[in-house]
Scaffold this active site. Structure first.
Site, PDB file in Angstrom:
ATOM      1  N   ASP A 176     -32.814   2.398  18.820  1.00 47.86           N
ATOM      2  CA  ASP A 176     -31.555   1.686  18.569  1.00 47.86           C
ATOM      3  C   ASP A 176     -30.482   2.309  19.457  1.00 47.86           C
ATOM      4  OD1 ASP A 176     -29.091   0.908  17.243  1.00 47.86           O
ATOM      5  OD2 ASP A 176     -30.299   0.496  15.451  1.00 47.86           O
TER       6      ASP A 176
ATOM      7  N   SER B 243     -41.951   0.011   3.004  1.00 46.14           N
ATOM      8  CA  SER B 243     -42.526  -1.329   2.936  1.00 46.14           C
ATOM      9  C   SER B 243     -43.594  -1.462   4.007  1.00 46.14           C
ATOM     10  CB  SER B 243     -41.395  -2.348   3.206  1.00 46.14           C
ATOM     11  OG  SER B 243     -41.896  -3.647   3.342  1.00 46.14           O
TER      12      SER B 243
ATOM     13  N   LYS C 149     -43.881  -4.474   5.384  1.00 44.26           N
ATOM     14  CA  LYS C 149     -43.466  -5.703   6.083  1.00 44.26           C
ATOM     15  C   LYS C 149     -42.862  -5.388   7.454  1.00 44.26           C
ATOM     16  CE  LYS C 149     -41.010  -7.559   2.600  1.00 44.26           C
ATOM     17  NZ  LYS C 149     -40.238  -8.579   1.876  1.00 44.26           N
TER      18      LYS C 149
ATOM     19  N   ASN D 200     -36.883 -13.505   9.859  1.00 46.15           N
ATOM     20  CA  ASN D 200     -38.144 -12.907   9.393  1.00 46.15           C
ATOM     21  C   ASN D 200     -39.220 -13.945   9.087  1.00 46.15           C
ATOM     22  OD1 ASN D 200     -37.005 -10.329   9.561  1.00 46.15           O
ATOM     23  ND2 ASN D 200     -36.187 -10.472   7.487  1.00 46.15           N
TER      24      ASN D 200
ATOM     25  N   GLU E  68     -35.626  -8.916  -4.844  1.00 45.13           N
ATOM     26  CA  GLU E  68     -34.816 -10.054  -4.371  1.00 45.13           C
ATOM     27  C   GLU E  68     -33.618 -10.290  -5.291  1.00 45.13           C
ATOM     28  OE1 GLU E  68     -35.242 -12.153  -1.636  1.00 45.13           O
ATOM     29  OE2 GLU E  68     -36.639 -10.584  -1.003  1.00 45.13           O
TER      30      GLU E  68
HETATM   31  N1  LIG Z   1     -38.934  -4.585   4.169  1.00 47.14           N
HETATM   32  C1  LIG Z   1     -38.366  -4.893   5.311  1.00 47.14           C
HETATM   33  O1  LIG Z   1     -39.043  -5.070   6.266  1.00 47.14           O
HETATM   34  C2  LIG Z   1     -36.868  -4.978   5.411  1.00 47.14           C
HETATM   35  C3  LIG Z   1     -36.036  -4.684   4.323  1.00 47.14           C
HETATM   36  C4  LIG Z   1     -34.641  -4.737   4.497  1.00 47.14           C
HETATM   37  C5  LIG Z   1     -34.113  -5.116   5.727  1.00 47.14           C
HETATM   38  N2  LIG Z   1     -34.960  -5.437   6.762  1.00 47.14           N
HETATM   39  C6  LIG Z   1     -34.428  -5.840   8.067  1.00 47.14           C
HETATM   40  O2  LIG Z   1     -33.590  -4.789   8.538  1.00 47.14           O
HETATM   41  C7  LIG Z   1     -32.489  -5.332   9.251  1.00 47.14           C
HETATM   42  C8  LIG Z   1     -31.225  -4.807   8.621  1.00 47.14           C
HETATM   43  O3  LIG Z   1     -31.256  -3.390   8.705  1.00 47.14           O
HETATM   44  P1  LIG Z   1     -29.918  -2.537   8.890  1.00 47.14           P
HETATM   45  O4  LIG Z   1     -28.987  -2.891   7.792  1.00 47.14           O
HETATM   46  O5  LIG Z   1     -30.329  -1.154   9.103  1.00 47.14           O
HETATM   47  O6  LIG Z   1     -29.265  -3.196  10.176  1.00 47.14           O
HETATM   48  P2  LIG Z   1     -29.519  -3.025  11.755  1.00 47.14           P
HETATM   49  O7  LIG Z   1     -30.852  -2.495  12.034  1.00 47.14           O
HETATM   50  O8  LIG Z   1     -29.137  -4.330  12.345  1.00 47.14           O
HETATM   51  O9  LIG Z   1     -28.422  -1.913  12.138  1.00 47.14           O
HETATM   52  C9  LIG Z   1     -27.063  -2.160  11.834  1.00 47.14           C
HETATM   53  C10 LIG Z   1     -26.156  -1.560  12.905  1.00 47.14           C
HETATM   54  O10 LIG Z   1     -26.126  -0.134  12.758  1.00 47.14           O
HETATM   55  C11 LIG Z   1     -26.295   0.473  14.049  1.00 47.14           C
HETATM   56  N3  LIG Z   1     -26.825   1.817  13.803  1.00 47.14           N
HETATM   57  C12 LIG Z   1     -28.090   2.216  13.585  1.00 47.14           C
HETATM   58  N4  LIG Z   1     -28.134   3.522  13.286  1.00 47.14           N
HETATM   59  C13 LIG Z   1     -26.871   3.975  13.358  1.00 47.14           C
HETATM   60  C14 LIG Z   1     -26.258   5.236  13.140  1.00 47.14           C
HETATM   61  N5  LIG Z   1     -26.979   6.284  12.740  1.00 47.14           N
HETATM   62  N6  LIG Z   1     -24.921   5.338  13.311  1.00 47.14           N
HETATM   63  C15 LIG Z   1     -24.172   4.265  13.671  1.00 47.14           C
HETATM   64  N7  LIG Z   1     -24.673   3.033  13.857  1.00 47.14           N
HETATM   65  C16 LIG Z   1     -26.016   2.893  13.696  1.00 47.14           C
HETATM   66  C17 LIG Z   1     -27.185  -0.481  14.774  1.00 47.14           C
HETATM   67  O11 LIG Z   1     -27.103  -0.308  16.171  1.00 47.14           O
HETATM   68  C18 LIG Z   1     -26.619  -1.825  14.337  1.00 47.14           C
HETATM   69  O12 LIG Z   1     -25.503  -2.162  15.119  1.00 47.14           O
HETATM   70  C19 LIG Z   1     -32.617  -6.837   9.200  1.00 47.14           C
HETATM   71  O13 LIG Z   1     -33.196  -7.307  10.379  1.00 47.14           O
HETATM   72  C20 LIG Z   1     -33.539  -7.064   8.020  1.00 47.14           C
HETATM   73  O14 LIG Z   1     -34.295  -8.263   8.138  1.00 47.14           O
HETATM   74  C21 LIG Z   1     -36.300  -5.351   6.632  1.00 47.14           C
END
Ligand SMILES: NC(=O)c1ccc[n+]([C@@H]2O[C@H](COP(=O)([O-])OP(=O)(O)OC[C@H]3O[C@@H](n4cnc5c(N)ncnc54)[C@H](O)[C@@H]3O)[C@@H](O)[C@H]2O)c1
Length: 375
Positions: free
Chosen positions: A42, A138, A140, A150, A242
């Site tokens: 990332d 997970s 997934k 997804n 959910e």
């Molecule tokens: N079981 C599963 O597979 C599951 C469960 C929940 C969410 N998801 C997926 O995960 C995603 C959401 O995850 P999220 O909320 O982590 O969002 P994300 O992965 O989109 O990250 C959010 C933002 O935080 C930034 N970021 C990452 N680490 C950082 C850090 N340490 N400091 C500052 N910024 C940082 C990223 O660059 C991004 O801009 C979605 O795509 C969702 O579909 C999957």
């Protein structure tokens, strides 16, 4: 450092979560004896990755692939680019794919790992609260299609989950709120006896974030471990996660990205509580506990956040809710997770925690929440 094994169905997933634990994390990865590591990184986690990379490179060749995480980039084309990068850098079947970042990078790395040579090992290095406490616990893995989020993916057990909790401390407020909201959901829907620990963690966050994250991770694990052990594909009992997401996803779609996932799910849980009360399933004391717990998230006033959302806009989004395939649902109703008591979901006819709710009941509950003066 917290070290243990998470059981997801028949898979045993070792995890290491701690602070100042980079050497221990690298040792864990080295013990997998990979020929090389492909690091899906990332871009916001670059600074956190540098000291890790330095240590890892003493042990194995590492090939970083930087990802700009945005849902419009979470596509099969991105997974393919990552796979090309892996093969171009000589990855073999013993290589590992490391996913370092938020849930998005974790999902993309996971999908690439399950496709490369029909499956290589995956190590999650979560850097957001959502990823660390929820998404990586997970099987997934997935990507988006043009038609929605997804919609394609695989199930793959990570070979290991490694997290330095200090990585999470740089996350901006919307990402933090989303991680905290998912843990509030766990308290309300799965582990209500963690309410006090949750509140203590929130109080600790400003001064001692790593301690707070440690508690929130323990909470996430306590909620997810028993359900994932019995339901690894999250199609039965684990559907309880959910909770709040039916109306939550609809709100996210109505606001087209202007409302965070966390805020949307928080409103969705209040609507679910009001729906359940209207159906005579949840008593007012438990509804009040929803308002009390979620007030700690410091959401904007309900009428400011929700006042502009009409029934038609909500109905259009609810019509495409992704839980529809799980249970039969007429066009005038929508599948929801409801509670009959904190930690106890209402079971549908097939035993799953999902029941069809008439849209009119959802609208009434939504309008009640939107008219709430204080949350
Ligand atoms: N079981 C599963 O597979 C599951 C469960 C929940 C969410 N998801 C997926 O995960 C995603 C959401 O995850 P999220 O909320 O982590 O969002 P994300 O992965 O989109 O990250 C959010 C933002 O935080 C930034 N970021 C990452 N680490 C950082 C850090 N340490 N400091 C500052 N910024 C940082 C990223 O660059 C991004 O801009 C979605 O795509 C969702 O579909 C999957």
């Amino acid at each position: 450092m917290r070290e243990g094994t998470l059981r997801i169905g028949s898979a045993a997933v070792p995890y290491r979560y701690g602070a100042d634990c980079l050497d221990a994390l690298c040792e864990g990865i080295e013990a997998l004896r990979p020929a090389s590591a492909i690091l899906a990184l990332d871009e916001a986690a670059r600074a956190h990755a540098e000291p890790l990379l330095k240590r890892l490179r003493r042990r194995m060749p590492v090939y970083p692939f930087v990802i700009t995480p945005a849902e419009e980039h979470k596509r099969l084309s991105l997974v393919e680019s990552l796979l090309d990068h892996a093969v171009a850098n000589g990855a073999d079947r013993t290589s590992v794919v490391l996913g370092m970042g938020g849930g998005l990078v974790g999902n993309v790395a996971g999908l690439a790992a399950s496709l490369l040579y029909r499956g290589v090992r995956l190590v999650h290095l979560p850097t957001t609260p959502v990823a660390a406490f929820d998404a990586v616990l997970s099987l997934k893995q997935g990507a988006n299609l043009g038609a929605g989020k997804n919609l394609c993916g695989t199930y793959l057990a990570p070979a290991m989950i490694c997290c330095d909790l200090a990585w999470l401390a740089t996350i901006p407020r919307p990402g933090l709120l989303t991680g905290i909201t998912e843990m509030a959901k766990n308290v309300l829907a799965v582990v209500p006896d963690w309410e006090h620990a949750f509140e203590e963690a929130l109080a600790q966050l400003p001064e001692r974030p790593v301690d707070a994250f440690d508690t929130l991770f323990a909470l996430g694990l306590a909620a997810k471990a028993p359900l994932l052990s019995a339901d690894p594909h999250e199609r039965h009992g684990a559907l309880v996660f959910e909770y709040g997401h039916t109306v939550g996803h609809a709100l996210e779609s109505v606001f087209a990205g202007a409302m965070s996932h966390g805020e949307a799910v928080a409103w969705g849980m209040l609507v679910a509580a009001e729906v359940s009360a209207q159906l005579g399933r949840l008593d007012q004391a438990d509804v009040a506990r929803h308002y009390l717990l979620l007030s700690s998230l410091e959401l904007p006033p309900a009428h400011t956040a929700l006042g502009s959302v009409g029934r038609e806009a909500l109905a259009a989004r609810l019509a495409t809710d992704n839980k529809r395939g799980h249970i039969p649902c007429s066009p005038g109703s929508v599948p929801m997770v409801l509670l009959r008591r904190l930690g106890e979901p209402v079971e549908g006819p097939d035993g799953r925690p999902l029941i069809p709710v008439p849209l009119d009941v959802v609208f009434d509950a939504f309008e009640k929440v939107a008219a709430t003066e204080v949350i």
